[in-house]
Design a protein around this motif. Structure first.
Motif, PDB file in Angstrom:
ATOM      1  N   GLY A 169       0.810  -1.171  -0.138  1.00 46.98           N
ATOM      2  CA  GLY A 169      -0.141  -0.013   0.097  1.00 46.98           C
ATOM      3  C   GLY A 169       0.863   1.157  -0.178  1.00 46.98           C
ATOM      4  O   GLY A 169       0.452   2.175  -0.803  1.00 46.98           O
ATOM      5  N   GLY A 170       1.944   1.147   0.772  1.00 43.72           N
ATOM      6  CA  GLY A 170       2.760   2.256   1.034  1.00 43.72           C
ATOM      7  C   GLY A 170       3.330   2.758  -0.579  1.00 43.72           C
ATOM      8  O   GLY A 170       3.510   3.752  -1.020  1.00 43.72           O
ATOM      9  N   ILE A 171       4.060   1.337  -1.037  1.00 41.97           N
ATOM     10  CA  ILE A 171       4.756   1.797  -2.270  1.00 41.97           C
ATOM     11  C   ILE A 171       3.849   2.454  -3.450  1.00 41.97           C
ATOM     12  O   ILE A 171       3.976   3.156  -4.015  1.00 41.97           O
ATOM     13  CB  ILE A 171       5.532   0.666  -2.645  1.00 41.97           C
ATOM     14  N   LEU A 172       2.569   1.321  -3.286  1.00 42.82           N
ATOM     15  CA  LEU A 172       1.567   1.908  -4.347  1.00 42.82           C
ATOM     16  C   LEU A 172       1.154   3.391  -4.347  1.00 42.82           C
ATOM     17  O   LEU A 172       0.813   4.072  -5.126  1.00 42.82           O
ATOM     18  CB  LEU A 172       0.488   0.969  -4.358  1.00 42.82           C
ATOM     19  N   ALA A 173       0.821   3.942  -2.964  1.00 47.05           N
ATOM     20  CA  ALA A 173       0.237   5.158  -2.812  1.00 47.05           C
ATOM     21  C   ALA A 173       1.314   6.022  -3.208  1.00 47.05           C
ATOM     22  O   ALA A 173       1.053   7.081  -3.959  1.00 47.05           O
ATOM     23  CB  ALA A 173      -0.004   5.068  -1.313  1.00 47.05           C
ATOM     24  N   ALA A 174       2.537   5.878  -2.720  1.00 50.30           N
ATOM     25  CA  ALA A 174       3.603   7.109  -3.178  1.00 50.30           C
ATOM     26  C   ALA A 174       3.858   6.822  -4.534  1.00 50.30           C
ATOM     27  O   ALA A 174       3.875   7.807  -5.324  1.00 50.30           O
ATOM     28  CB  ALA A 174       4.904   6.344  -2.646  1.00 50.30           C
ATOM     29  N   SER A 175       3.667   5.632  -5.168  1.00 51.20           N
ATOM     30  CA  SER A 175       4.149   5.687  -6.774  1.00 51.20           C
ATOM     31  C   SER A 175       2.738   6.415  -7.572  1.00 51.20           C
ATOM     32  O   SER A 175       3.106   7.080  -8.495  1.00 51.20           O
ATOM     33  CB  SER A 175       3.981   4.166  -7.158  1.00 51.20           C
ATOM     34  N   ILE A 176       1.687   5.978  -7.058  1.00 52.39           N
ATOM     35  CA  ILE A 176       0.553   6.429  -7.855  1.00 52.39           C
ATOM     36  C   ILE A 176       0.363   8.088  -7.692  1.00 52.39           C
ATOM     37  O   ILE A 176       0.253   8.625  -8.542  1.00 52.39           O
ATOM     38  CB  ILE A 176      -0.989   5.835  -7.543  1.00 52.39           C
ATOM     39  N   SER A 177       0.510   8.510  -6.539  1.00 56.74           N
ATOM     40  CA  SER A 177       0.428   9.721  -6.288  1.00 56.74           C
ATOM     41  C   SER A 177       1.636  10.609  -7.178  1.00 56.74           C
ATOM     42  O   SER A 177       1.291  11.643  -7.596  1.00 56.74           O
ATOM     43  CB  SER A 177       0.931  10.399  -4.939  1.00 56.74           C
ATOM     44  N   ILE A 178       2.876   9.991  -7.246  1.00 55.59           N
ATOM     45  CA  ILE A 178       3.838  10.709  -8.262  1.00 55.59           C
ATOM     46  C   ILE A 178       3.403  10.545  -9.492  1.00 55.59           C
ATOM     47  O   ILE A 178       3.543  11.406 -10.402  1.00 55.59           O
ATOM     48  CB  ILE A 178       5.323   9.658  -8.022  1.00 55.59           C
ATOM     49  N   THR A 179       2.758   9.294  -9.932  1.00 56.74           N
ATOM     50  CA  THR A 179       2.309   9.082 -11.359  1.00 56.74           C
ATOM     51  C   THR A 179       1.259  10.406 -11.760  1.00 56.74           C
ATOM     52  O   THR A 179       1.421  11.050 -12.661  1.00 56.74           O
ATOM     53  CB  THR A 179       1.448   7.742 -11.431  1.00 56.74           C
TER      54      THR A 179
END
Lengths: 365, 567
Positions: A169-179
């Protein structure tokens, strides 16, 4: 022996590996630009290797608090057991820094991959077809630009993971927000290139032939529009890392039990700084700075090398040596042939090789 | 007597220029020795890449940082009081020399002027950089010089911005900037290449006046032998970085010594070349030919580009009617902005027709729908102006030529089409191995041949060629035109051949149509249009075209003067 070694230089094409993106630029560069590129590549290489080999390199796990001889203890100064000391939470700093590179690279890859496909596809369609779709997409991407990137990332983080912060969740949250922040960047670059290429004669020529829109877009426009991508790719990768660290620093990062994350460690070490405990903040901070520096150096020098006006070249030497090269006339002389005949005009043309021999003095020695 | 005692304004002695490139050192100029006497016009001619521009830029010290020059370039001031070696003087001294001893006229006047300043300001900038002049004095000087280069009403136009002038007037302003400090030498780099032929004649007149009235020597760089014949006293022919021949203009044209010069002169197209061929072709046609259905019919054709909100659109083509019969070549001539390219693009479905009627191969282009037109496309070939940009740089030549075959389902993929591609490449006289090269590895002429091969891949009944040779050197142009004529004979396609050059059109066309400001002013066979032009514009166009013969050109110049005075 010398004869044998000089023969391959007459080959019509350079070997494939020298034409790969980064390798080609590395061979092409000289002087300061080469220095920048080499330093950047070295730092980036060390970073990637560290991430891959993290389980072997790090003495402890990222969430390990104790080993066979008991708890590590909090805020221990660097020693034989803990080369870089321990944090306020009792973790080993060296292990956290090494494992942190793995988190960082995962976020970078996921963020860039997610945004590159969506951004390129949207940019291509928007630029090629134009019209109302284009206008709407441009307005939306402008609106995204208007938001502070970090604020947007925080909002996305909350929306996606609902405040929970396990590894995935953490990695995805960070990645998607950057995306979300990056898609407009790819969108704009590809859209601008597409609009430019759309007016090129070879696209019109494909249209005259009767090629379908899909064929023109993918065969003629897309491949020509992606020239600048490696550059944005590197610059965005470093920005992704900074955003991740920023999220971690303000408390929206990944919990220390799920993964090691430099921004989180920096946050926790804030109070240490005033009490003279330097090792908890220095090393994660240094890791962030070095990785961003390395990737940015690669990106910047790729940018300089891609532009013939910025690219520096080997000086030809004061002797004004070198061969006369025909720049646009027919090789072999346009007028050398008899009327209408190709014999003698183009029969004995030496193959044009853009990089016949990178070092003009190599052959002599 | 005094003229002889003055030293040469510039003396270039054994000049070598080498550039650092990605591929190693490249020599651009190789042992060039030249000199220009005061008040003399020296033309440096040669094809692109022959080193003529590099030589001229060395005179102003304008070489880029990647260049290394050695030898000597001795520049003397107009009164002969001082002389300097450009290659060794300091940057400061060089700045003083530019403008006062030597100045430059650029090829493209619209980019040589700064769009955000008035022309008066830009002229005054040069004056004030070289001495103590008040704003008022500088302005007075600017007005005076504008008047002398033939800008009407200079007192008010000194405050105009560049976009308020036409192309020819902008070039006049650039020449005024070059002349204002009364330099001994002007370097003119292709000063008329970007201009229409009627404007070119005026600018050449002005340059001749510069020499006569100001006593300025001119180094004229050009690839156009007609311009050389019109203006030059002496000619230096450059080839592969060397000066291969140097002679007074009269002698060079009447008795060229070097083989290269002879061939260069031989490949210059001149009006009247194709008339006999066109007549022979007309006679050879079958009797029923004229009554067959034509390939293209334009009837009162109107093409309007949409204007901005609330403004009327721009009418590019206004009521043009013509027909092209099968196997016939129609040459379309006109200046830039005359609408000739628009007509070609409309025939290929790239531009919308807004009025009248245009029927291409039986398909009405009004209310054009791509889907309905697609089957017609296989019968249309198109050759673009710029061979450099009309190929996808990431595909090989074979893949590019195979593209029409693949799109129309004649071949599954470029590999399967290779046999046909090889035949096509041979038809356009390219070795089949060139199919494996990328476009940038071919020269301009070779690329244009490949472009022809692509246009002919589907054996079209109609070929549209939009200025196919204007980006090429003269000798290459001659070869491509010859090839075009041969292919036309062999494949028998009808063609629309668009060009701004009457002489080029004359070589190929059965009939010639002259466009002027979107209107068709004259149409007929080459003999009719070029031999006895009825329209005043055609006459002016014809008289403006410089011929590569100084004596004949002097006569034509007088003719043009009379024509202009009359109309």
């Amino acid at each position: 022996m010398t004869i044998l070694t000089t023969e391959p230089t007459t080959a019509p094409k350079a070997p494939l590996w020298t034409r790969l993106p980064v390798v080609h630029q590395l061979r092409q560069s000289v002087g300061l630009q080469r220095g920048m590129l080499v330093v950047g590549l070295a730092i980036t290489g060390i970073f990637i290797l560290t991430a891959i080999l993290a389980p072997l390199l790090s003495p402890y796990g990222f969430s390990q608090l104790r080993d066979d001889s008991g708890a590590f203890g909090a805020q221990q100064p660097p020693s034989g057991d803990h080369l870089l000391g321990t944090t306020v939470g009792g973790y080993d700093v060296l292990s956290r820094v090494i494992w942190g590179s793995q988190t960082a690279i995962t976020v970078m890859i996921v963020a860039v991959v997610l945004s590159i496909f969506a951004g390129v596809a949207l940019g291509l369609v928007s630029g090629y077809f134009g019209g109302w779709l284009d206008r709407i997409l441009v307005v939306v991407s402008d609106a995204v630009y208007a938001f502070p990137a970090l604020l947007l990332a925080i909002v996305m983080g909350i929306v996606i993971s609902g405040g929970r912060s396990d590894l995935f969740g953490g990695i995805l949250a960070a990645s998607i927000s950057i995306t979300v922040v990056f898609i407009p960047q790819y969108f704009r670059v590809i859209r601008a290139e597409t609009v430019r290429i759309k007016a090129e004669a070879y696209v019109e020529s494909a249209r005259v032939i009767g090629a379908s829109n899909g064929r023109i877009m993918f065969r003629h426009v897309l491949r020509n529009a992606t020239r600048t991508l490696p550059l944005i790719f590197t610059l965005n990768a470093s920005e992704a890392l900074l955003t991740l660290a920023g999220l971690g620093f303000i408390g929206f990062g990944i919990e220390p039990s799920s993964a090691a994350e430099w921004g989180y460690d920096l946050n926790k070490s804030l109070s240490d700084v005033t009490s003279g405990i330097w090792w908890t903040s220095l090393f994660p901070g240094l890791a962030i700075v070095l990785v961003v520096l390395g990737i940015t150096l690669v990106g910047e020098s790729l940018n300089d090398l891609a532009d013939p006006r910025l690219r520096s070249r080997r000086a030809p030497g004061k002797s004004a040596a070198g061969v006369y090269a025909e720049t646009s006339v027919v090789p072999g002389g346009t007028l050398a042939a008899g009327p209408g005949g190709i014999d003698g005009l183009e029969a004995d043309v030496p193959t044009y090789d853009p990089h016949p021999n990178d070092d003009p003095f190599e052959a002599k020695s | 007597m005094t003229a002889q005692s003055l030293p040469d304004v510039v003396r270039i002695d054994n000049l070598n220029v080498t550039f650092a490139t990605d591929g190693g050192a490249v020599k651009a100029v190789d042992g060039v020795t030249l000199s220009v006497a005061p008040g003399e016009v020296l033309a440096i001619v040669g094809e692109s890449g022959s080193g003529k521009t590099v030589t001229a830029k060395t005179i102003l010290g304008l070489l880029p940082e990647t260049a290394i020059a050695n030898g000597a370039v001795i520049l003397s001031s107009k009164d002969g009081s001082s002389s300097n070696d450009i290659l060794t003087v300091s940057k400061q001294k060089l700045r003083q020399l530019r403008g006062t001893d030597v100045s430059m006229v650029f090829q493209e006047p619209s980019t040589a002027l700064n769009p955000v300043y008035t022309v008066g300001w830009q002229i005054a900038e040069g004056i004030r950089a070289h001495g103590e002049f008040s704003r008022k004095e500088a302005r007075a000087k600017a007005i005076e010089i504008l008047g002398r280069v033939g800008i009407p009403d200079p007192e008010s136009r000194v405050d105009y911005y560049p976009h308020q002038f036409s192309g020819g007037q902008k070039q006049r302003v650039v020449i005024a900037m070059a002349l204002v400090l009364d330099p001994g030498l002007i370097v003119a780099d292709e000063p008329t290449t970007a201009l229409d032929v009627t404007v070119q004649a005026e600018i050449l007149d002005l340059l001749r006046r510069c020499r006569n009235e100001f006593g300025t020597a001119i180094v004229l760089i050009t690839h156009n032998m007609g311009v050389v014949a019109d203006l030059a006293d002496r000619v230096a022919v450059m080839y592969e970085g060397k000066v291969v021949e140097e002679a007074p203009a009269q002698q060079l044209f009447s008795d060229p010594q070097h083989d290269y010069t002879k061939r260069l002169l031989g490949s210059v197209p001149h009006v009247g070349q194709g008339t006999t061929r066109a007549t022979a072709r007309a006679l050879a046609r079958e009797p029923g030919w004229a009554t067959e259905a034509p390939v293209v019919v334009a009837d009162n054709l109107k093409i309007q580009y949409p204007g901005r909100l609330g403004k009327p659109g721009f009418t590019a083509v206004d009521g043009v009617s013509f027909i092209i019969r099968s196997g016939e070549v129609l040459g379309l001539v006109g200046e830039s902005g005359s609408g000739k390219t628009t007509i070609g693009r409309a025939m290929a479905g790239l531009t919308r027709v807004t009025g009248g009627s245009l029927t291409v191969l039986g398909h009405e282009m009004i209310g054009f729908k791509e889907r309905a037109f697609k089957k017609v496309r296989s019968d249309i070939g198109f050759v673009f102006q710029d061979p450099a940009s009309s190929f996808n740089p990431l595909l090989t030549i074979a893949e590019c030529v195979a593209e029409p075959l693949v799109v129309h389902g004649r071949a599954a993929n470029p590999g399967a089409a290779r046999k046909r591609v090889n035949e096509l490449l041979e038809a356009v006289q390219l070795p089949r191995a060139y199919g494996d090269r990328y476009p940038h590895e071919l020269s301009g002429g070779q690329r244009q041949r490949a472009s022809l091969a692509r246009g002919l891949a589907l054996e079209p009944t109609l070929l549209i060629a939009d200025e196919p040779t204007s980006a090429l050197d003269v000798s290459v142009q001659a070869k491509v035109l010859e090839l075009f004529a041969e292919l036309q004979k062999e494949f028998g396609f009808a063609a629309l051949f668009i060009s701004h050059d009457l002489a080029v059109v004359d070589i190929l066309a059965d009939r010639i149509a002259v466009l002027y400001k979107g209107k068709l002013v004259e149409e007929g066979t080459g003999a009719e249009v070029l031999g006895a032009p009825k329209d005043a514009y055609t006459r002016r166009l014809l008289a403006s075209l410089p011929v590569p013969d100084p004596a004949a050109q002097a006569l034509r110049r007088d003719e043009l003067r009379i024509l202009r005075a009359a109309g």
